[in-house]
Design an enzyme around this catalytic site. Structure first.
Site, PDB file in Angstrom:
ATOM      1  N   LYS A  89       8.771  -6.230  -4.231  1.00 26.05           N
ATOM      2  CA  LYS A  89       9.533  -7.506  -4.273  1.00 26.05           C
ATOM      3  C   LYS A  89       9.298  -8.355  -3.035  1.00 26.05           C
ATOM      4  CE  LYS A  89      12.842  -4.375  -3.034  1.00 26.05           C
ATOM      5  NZ  LYS A  89      12.771  -3.161  -3.658  1.00 26.05           N
TER       6      LYS A  89
ATOM      7  N   ASP B 244      18.003  -7.061   0.150  1.00 22.43           N
ATOM      8  CA  ASP B 244      17.266  -6.555  -1.012  1.00 22.43           C
ATOM      9  C   ASP B 244      17.754  -7.267  -2.287  1.00 22.43           C
ATOM     10  OD1 ASP B 244      15.566  -4.223  -2.257  1.00 22.43           O
ATOM     11  OD2 ASP B 244      17.474  -4.200  -3.339  1.00 22.43           O
TER      12      ASP B 244
ATOM     13  N   LYS C  86      15.721 -10.002  -4.912  1.00 25.72           N
ATOM     14  CA  LYS C  86      15.655  -9.828  -6.373  1.00 25.72           C
ATOM     15  C   LYS C  86      16.256 -11.029  -7.107  1.00 25.72           C
ATOM     16  CE  LYS C  86      15.721  -4.813  -5.961  1.00 25.72           C
ATOM     17  NZ  LYS C  86      16.604  -3.646  -5.845  1.00 25.72           N
TER      18      LYS C  86
HETATM   19  N1  LIG Z   1      11.602   3.699  -4.357  1.00 31.76           N
HETATM   20  C1  LIG Z   1      12.161   2.964  -5.312  1.00 31.76           C
HETATM   21  O1  LIG Z   1      13.076   3.407  -6.005  1.00 31.76           O
HETATM   22  C2  LIG Z   1      11.664   1.576  -5.585  1.00 31.76           C
HETATM   23  C3  LIG Z   1      12.237   0.849  -6.648  1.00 31.76           C
HETATM   24  C4  LIG Z   1      11.753  -0.425  -6.943  1.00 31.76           C
HETATM   25  C5  LIG Z   1      10.744  -0.977  -6.161  1.00 31.76           C
HETATM   26  N2  LIG Z   1      10.234  -0.249  -5.115  1.00 31.76           N
HETATM   27  C6  LIG Z   1       9.190  -0.879  -4.323  1.00 31.76           C
HETATM   28  O2  LIG Z   1       7.974  -0.175  -4.529  1.00 31.76           O
HETATM   29  C7  LIG Z   1       7.178  -0.209  -3.337  1.00 31.76           C
HETATM   30  C8  LIG Z   1       6.852   1.215  -2.931  1.00 31.76           C
HETATM   31  O3  LIG Z   1       8.060   1.904  -2.690  1.00 31.76           O
HETATM   32  P1  LIG Z   1       8.095   3.499  -2.495  1.00 31.76           P
HETATM   33  O4  LIG Z   1       9.544   3.858  -2.482  1.00 31.76           O
HETATM   34  O5  LIG Z   1       7.181   4.144  -3.448  1.00 31.76           O
HETATM   35  O6  LIG Z   1       7.522   3.601  -1.009  1.00 31.76           O
HETATM   36  P2  LIG Z   1       6.815   4.860  -0.333  1.00 31.76           P
HETATM   37  O7  LIG Z   1       7.334   6.119  -0.937  1.00 31.76           O
HETATM   38  O8  LIG Z   1       6.910   4.663   1.134  1.00 31.76           O
HETATM   39  O9  LIG Z   1       5.298   4.700  -0.824  1.00 31.76           O
HETATM   40  C9  LIG Z   1       4.384   3.812  -0.267  1.00 31.76           C
HETATM   41  C10 LIG Z   1       3.079   4.552  -0.099  1.00 31.76           C
HETATM   42  O10 LIG Z   1       2.075   3.659   0.342  1.00 31.76           O
HETATM   43  C11 LIG Z   1       1.449   4.227   1.491  1.00 31.76           C
HETATM   44  N3  LIG Z   1       0.958   3.210   2.397  1.00 31.76           N
HETATM   45  C12 LIG Z   1       1.662   2.443   3.249  1.00 31.76           C
HETATM   46  N4  LIG Z   1       0.839   1.629   3.937  1.00 31.76           N
HETATM   47  C13 LIG Z   1      -0.405   1.899   3.492  1.00 31.76           C
HETATM   48  C14 LIG Z   1      -1.705   1.398   3.829  1.00 31.76           C
HETATM   49  N5  LIG Z   1      -1.864   0.503   4.793  1.00 31.76           N
HETATM   50  N6  LIG Z   1      -2.776   1.886   3.178  1.00 31.76           N
HETATM   51  C15 LIG Z   1      -2.606   2.829   2.239  1.00 31.76           C
HETATM   52  N7  LIG Z   1      -1.425   3.361   1.885  1.00 31.76           N
HETATM   53  C16 LIG Z   1      -0.330   2.890   2.505  1.00 31.76           C
HETATM   54  C17 LIG Z   1       2.552   5.019   2.148  1.00 31.76           C
HETATM   55  O11 LIG Z   1       2.040   5.958   3.079  1.00 31.76           O
HETATM   56  P3  LIG Z   1       3.012   6.384   4.325  1.00 31.76           P
HETATM   57  O12 LIG Z   1       4.117   7.159   3.730  1.00 31.76           O
HETATM   58  O13 LIG Z   1       2.124   7.179   5.230  1.00 31.76           O
HETATM   59  O14 LIG Z   1       3.474   5.100   4.967  1.00 31.76           O
HETATM   60  C18 LIG Z   1       3.192   5.674   0.947  1.00 31.76           C
HETATM   61  O15 LIG Z   1       2.488   6.799   0.511  1.00 31.76           O
HETATM   62  C19 LIG Z   1       8.022  -0.979  -2.317  1.00 31.76           C
HETATM   63  O16 LIG Z   1       7.645  -2.334  -2.341  1.00 31.76           O
HETATM   64  C20 LIG Z   1       9.429  -0.835  -2.828  1.00 31.76           C
HETATM   65  O17 LIG Z   1      10.274  -1.911  -2.446  1.00 31.76           O
HETATM   66  C21 LIG Z   1      10.664   1.012  -4.820  1.00 31.76           C
END
Ligand SMILES: NC(=O)c1ccc[n+]([C@@H]2O[C@H](COP(=O)([O-])OP(=O)(O)OC[C@H]3O[C@@H](n4cnc5c(N)ncnc54)[C@H](OP(=O)(O)O)[C@@H]3O)[C@@H](O)[C@H]2O)c1
Length: 341
Positions: free
Chosen positions: A95, A190, A194
């Site tokens: 987002k 957040d 949205k």
């Molecule tokens: N979690 C939820 O429930 C949820 C719900 C709706 C939307 N979202 C959105 O979805 C997105 C991802 O969320 P998430 O919860 O999945 O986050 P996350 O668990 O932190 O996953 C992000 C992944 O991307 C990797 N990453 C970060 N920087 C990178 C780079 N420069 N090159 C390659 N890989 C990289 C991270 O590695 P590291 O861990 O080493 O940084 C991690 O493995 C966000 O925008 C979030 O707002 C999440």
């Protein structure tokens, strides 16, 4: 076989791989017999089989769709830009990026005959954006009010049961619903991102989250719930877009018992929408979490695959930055606004 790539193999990215694996038969059916295959994973961490450079992915002519589930602005923006310029569609859960660069990226997608979709960026697994864009595309939507942050709703639901803010937040953190730094959630940013995305889609002008009048939940007390209950109300953090007043607001609201949002509790999200023909609609579901959010990403992937070589109009490409009115001051004698519906 149709090949895709996942950028960022964290909670949501790994969820996308799991949805593709577990629901392969359903996906195959909807894709007319084609299978979906995750050919590349890109992540900063050392994950077996993962690549670290975007060039490998965008130079592979097999890749028609990538999922951007990295989060943050960079390198997500650069990678998305590069993919779209090659005619590769991008499905995002990010987002922050949609709010900051969604219009530009959508225009790039259109000029390169591919798509930029972001169903998962608002309301997690709830099919909200596509419903607004397609099923309600002909409606005049006058109002939208939503519980859009599961962390805040979990905290407020526990406070209704007598907990104070700090212990409700601590419990949310222990259960993995709240980040160690919960500011973006509890201060309402957040939710602001949205509701700004939804308001942009509905109003036809780009509203950024910085324009949204935003108040979080840190001043809500357990006593406020006792007082609200005496009037048959609960307290919910709502993002509200009012088309008539041209306002977008995030604030804790008193919600009367006879409103459907009153019963949206715990980590669940709920969104109400008023159309001039369909009247009231209510969406309810898991607004976050690995598989629900990944499911929304996969729904975008499927839509992109069905439209390879074409641009899906996501309603963002032509948006010009717009102004909105300031939300009216709340009654100084009341701590909270009351949801009027
Ligand atoms: N979690 C939820 O429930 C949820 C719900 C709706 C939307 N979202 C959105 O979805 C997105 C991802 O969320 P998430 O919860 O999945 O986050 P996350 O668990 O932190 O996953 C992000 C992944 O991307 C990797 N990453 C970060 N920087 C990178 C780079 N420069 N090159 C390659 N890989 C990289 C991270 O590695 P590291 O861990 O080493 O940084 C991690 O493995 C966000 O925008 C979030 O707002 C999440």
């Amino acid at each position: 076989m149709i090949n895709i790539a996942i950028l960022g193999f964290g909670t949501i990215g790994s969820g996308v791989a799991e949805v593709v694996e577990k629901n392969q038969a359903e996906i195959q059916k909807i894709l007319g017999g084609e299978t979906l295959h995750v050919k590349y994973i890109l992540d900063i961490r050392d994950i077996p089989g993962a690549v670290k450079d975007i060039e490998t992915i965008i130079n592979d002519p097999d890749i028609k769709v990538v999922c951007e589930t990295m989060g943050g602005k960079e390198p997500a923006y650069t990678y998305t830009h590069l993919a779209l310029e090659r005619g590769i569609s991008v499905c995002s859960s990010n987002k922050e990026l949609v709010d900051a660069h969604g219009v530009e990226l959508s225009a790039i997608a259109r000029s390169h005959h591919c798509s930029y979709l972001f169903e998962a960026s608002v309301g997690g697994g709830i099919p909200l954006i596509r419903t607004i864009r397609e099923a309600c595309g002909h409606e005049k939507i006058s109002k939208i009010a939503g519980i859009l942050n599961g962390t805040c709703n979990y905290i407020l639901t526990n406070m209704k049961d007598g907990k104070d803010f700090d212990s409700a937040l601590k419990e949310a953190q222990e259960k993995g619903y709240a980040e160690r730094n919960p500011a973006a959630d509890v201060e309402g940013h957040d939710t602001a991102r949205k509701i700004a995305i939804l308001a942009s889609l509905i109003s036809g002008k780009k509203i950024s989250y910085e324009q949204v009048d935003c108040e979080g939940i840190t001043n809500v007390t357990a006593e406020d719930f006792v007082n609200a209950d005496a009037y048959g109300m609960s307290i919910k953090l709502l993002g509200v877009y009012d088309a008539g007043a041209d306002t977008v607001l995030v604030a804790p609201h008193l919600v009367p018992k006879d409103n459907a949002l009153y019963n949206v509790n715990g980590v669940f999200n709920g969104v109400m929408l008023k159309g001039n023909m369909v009247n009231d609609l209510l969406f309810y579901g898991r607004g976050a979490g690995k598989l629900p959010t990944a499911s929304a990403v996969v729904s975008d992937v499927i839509e992109c695959i069905k439209n390879i070589g074409k641009n899906i109009d996501n309603g963002f490409a032509d948006l010009e930055p717009g102004t909105i009115n300031r939300a009216p001051e709340k009654n100084p004698e009341q701590k909270f606004r009351t949801l009027s519906w």
